[in-house]
Scaffold this active site. Structure first.
Site, PDB file in Angstrom:
ATOM      1  N   PHE A  15       0.821  -1.212   0.000  1.00 28.04           N
ATOM      2  CA  PHE A  15       0.000   0.000   0.000  1.00 28.04           C
ATOM      3  C   PHE A  15       0.860   1.270   0.000  1.00 28.04           C
ATOM      4  O   PHE A  15       0.863   2.043  -0.963  1.00 28.04           O
ATOM      5  CB  PHE A  15      -0.949  -0.063   1.205  1.00 28.04           C
ATOM      6  CG  PHE A  15      -1.522   1.250   1.648  1.00 28.04           C
ATOM      7  CD1 PHE A  15      -2.089   2.121   0.738  1.00 28.04           C
ATOM      8  CD2 PHE A  15      -1.513   1.593   2.989  1.00 28.04           C
ATOM      9  CE1 PHE A  15      -2.622   3.330   1.153  1.00 28.04           C
ATOM     10  CE2 PHE A  15      -2.050   2.784   3.420  1.00 28.04           C
ATOM     11  CZ  PHE A  15      -2.603   3.668   2.495  1.00 28.04           C
ATOM     12  N   LEU A  37       5.375 -10.328  -2.129  1.00 29.24           N
ATOM     13  CA  LEU A  37       3.976 -10.337  -2.558  1.00 29.24           C
ATOM     14  C   LEU A  37       3.047 -11.048  -1.562  1.00 29.24           C
ATOM     15  O   LEU A  37       1.953 -11.462  -1.925  1.00 29.24           O
ATOM     16  CB  LEU A  37       3.822 -10.959  -3.950  1.00 29.24           C
ATOM     17  CG  LEU A  37       4.595 -10.246  -5.074  1.00 29.24           C
ATOM     18  CD1 LEU A  37       4.397 -10.972  -6.397  1.00 29.24           C
ATOM     19  CD2 LEU A  37       4.162  -8.797  -5.196  1.00 29.24           C
ATOM     20  N   TYR A 146       4.323  -5.951  17.568  1.00 27.35           N
ATOM     21  CA  TYR A 146       4.580  -5.041  16.439  1.00 27.35           C
ATOM     22  C   TYR A 146       5.280  -3.772  16.916  1.00 27.35           C
ATOM     23  O   TYR A 146       6.266  -3.321  16.318  1.00 27.35           O
ATOM     24  CB  TYR A 146       3.268  -4.698  15.745  1.00 27.35           C
ATOM     25  CG  TYR A 146       3.402  -3.634  14.682  1.00 27.35           C
ATOM     26  CD1 TYR A 146       3.911  -3.942  13.423  1.00 27.35           C
ATOM     27  CD2 TYR A 146       3.010  -2.317  14.932  1.00 27.35           C
ATOM     28  CE1 TYR A 146       4.042  -2.965  12.439  1.00 27.35           C
ATOM     29  CE2 TYR A 146       3.134  -1.335  13.961  1.00 27.35           C
ATOM     30  CZ  TYR A 146       3.659  -1.668  12.722  1.00 27.35           C
ATOM     31  OH  TYR A 146       3.784  -0.688  11.760  1.00 27.35           O
ATOM     32  N   ILE A 191     -10.212   3.102   7.880  1.00 27.73           N
ATOM     33  CA  ILE A 191     -10.885   3.941   6.888  1.00 27.73           C
ATOM     34  C   ILE A 191     -11.297   3.133   5.671  1.00 27.73           C
ATOM     35  O   ILE A 191     -12.438   3.224   5.206  1.00 27.73           O
ATOM     36  CB  ILE A 191      -9.995   5.133   6.491  1.00 27.73           C
ATOM     37  CG1 ILE A 191      -9.926   6.131   7.651  1.00 27.73           C
ATOM     38  CG2 ILE A 191     -10.544   5.824   5.242  1.00 27.73           C
ATOM     39  CD1 ILE A 191      -9.080   7.349   7.370  1.00 27.73           C
TER      40      ILE A 191
END
Length: 314
Positions: A15, A37, A146, A191
């Site tokens: 992204f 990928l 994370y 979003i």
């Protein structure tokens, strides 16, 4: 004739990585993309496929990273397992992608005559911190694997700068949104998931009461911050927030999306998720002072672009 800079973008089919690769091509740079990928797609690079070199490979493999860094002037490191919830479910996967992968990138940069590295850190390093807006000097309170991964990456960058003179910049991304953010993933940004549900006429799911707030920043502006950070790369390690410098609640976001779409959405409130923070807002004065960056895209404009893109994709 001025030589075109040649950059490596790890995670460049993802992204944010695809927005960055597009920005670099637009600026006349030579671009090599390294991506396995697993989370990205070649479709994200379709518009610039003829202008880049694509290498399918994994940053967890040190030889692959070293080979990809050959002849490169600088590395943009975005390849990662980027989900807080997924890191809680699969901490080993998070570690191998985010920590081992980052080590391989810094080591490849060192072996390539200390070429500069600009890498994605995260606002997650701050945890649930009340000192808003958050400056880079705020106490780090990582709450998830994370977040710990990102703290480690910054520590590694500082160590390589001190030990080997490797220049690097860590950019602490806040809540990034924009075109090519996949709403199909349960780990995607709120979003894109909200817009997808609205376009499908489905109810929105909100974890908590919706009064938690976030600093949303458009992906094109994030790409611009990365490019400027590389252009202004100096000796040592630097870290900067990348956000809008403002915050809105999830309920305000839903209201704004409703206005842009022309109709309100049904909302279902669920129990809060583990690892989610309550409020987040960036202090962006440091990055403005250092490299003259600030976001150019308002939430209204960015959300309208994303909504139009997702509507066309249906």
């Amino acid at each position: 004739m001025t030589k075109q800079p040649h950059y490596l973008v790890t995670g460049g089919a993802g992204f944010i990585g695809s927005h960055l690769a597009q920005a670099l091509v637009r600026d006349g740079c030579r671009v090599r993309v390294l991506d396995n990928l697993s989370g990205g797609s070649l479709d994200n690079l379709a518009e610039i496929s003829s202008a880049i070199e694509f290498v399918e490979g994994d940053v967890r493999n040190p030889e692959v990273v070293r080979d990809a860094a050959l002849g490169i002037d600088g590395i943009f490191h975005l390849a990662a397992l980027v989900s807080v919830p997924r890191s809680l479910e699969y901490p080993e996967e998070s570690f191998s992608n985010n920590i081992a992968g980052s080590f391989n990138v810094f080591e490849a940069a060192r072996l390539s005559d200390n070429i500069p590295v600009v890498f994605a850190s995260s606002a997650a390093v701050y945890g649930d911190n009340d000192a808003l807006p958050l400056s880079e000097d705020a106490t780090l309170k990582p709450l998830t694997p994370y977040a710990c991964d990102k703290v480690y990456a910054e520590t590694l960058a500082a160590t390589y700068a001190e030990s080997y003179g490797l220049p690097s910049t860590g950019l602490r991304f806040f809540n990034v949104y924009g075109e090519r953010q996949d709403p199909a993933s349960s780990y995607s940004g709120v979003i894109s998931i909200f817009i997808d549900r609205m376009l499908q006429g489905e109810p929105l799911q909100v974890y908590g009461d919706g009064e938690q707030s976030r600093d949303f920043v458009y992906a094109g502006d994030v790409a611009d911050a990365m490019v400027r950070a590389m252009q202004c790369s100096t000796l040592g390690f630097s870290r900067f927030n990348v956000g809008s410098g403002t915050r809105i609640t999830i309920n305000e976001l839903i209201e704004l999306l409703g206005r842009l779409q022309g109709k309100s959405a049904e909302v279902r409130y669920l129990e809060p998720r583990s690892g989610d923070i309550v409020h987040s807002q960036a202090d962006i004065s440091a990055i403005f002072s250092a490299i003259d960056w600030r976001p150019k895209t308002s939430n209204d404009t960015g959300l309208a672009r994303l909504m139009a893109w997702m509507n066309d994709a249906i």
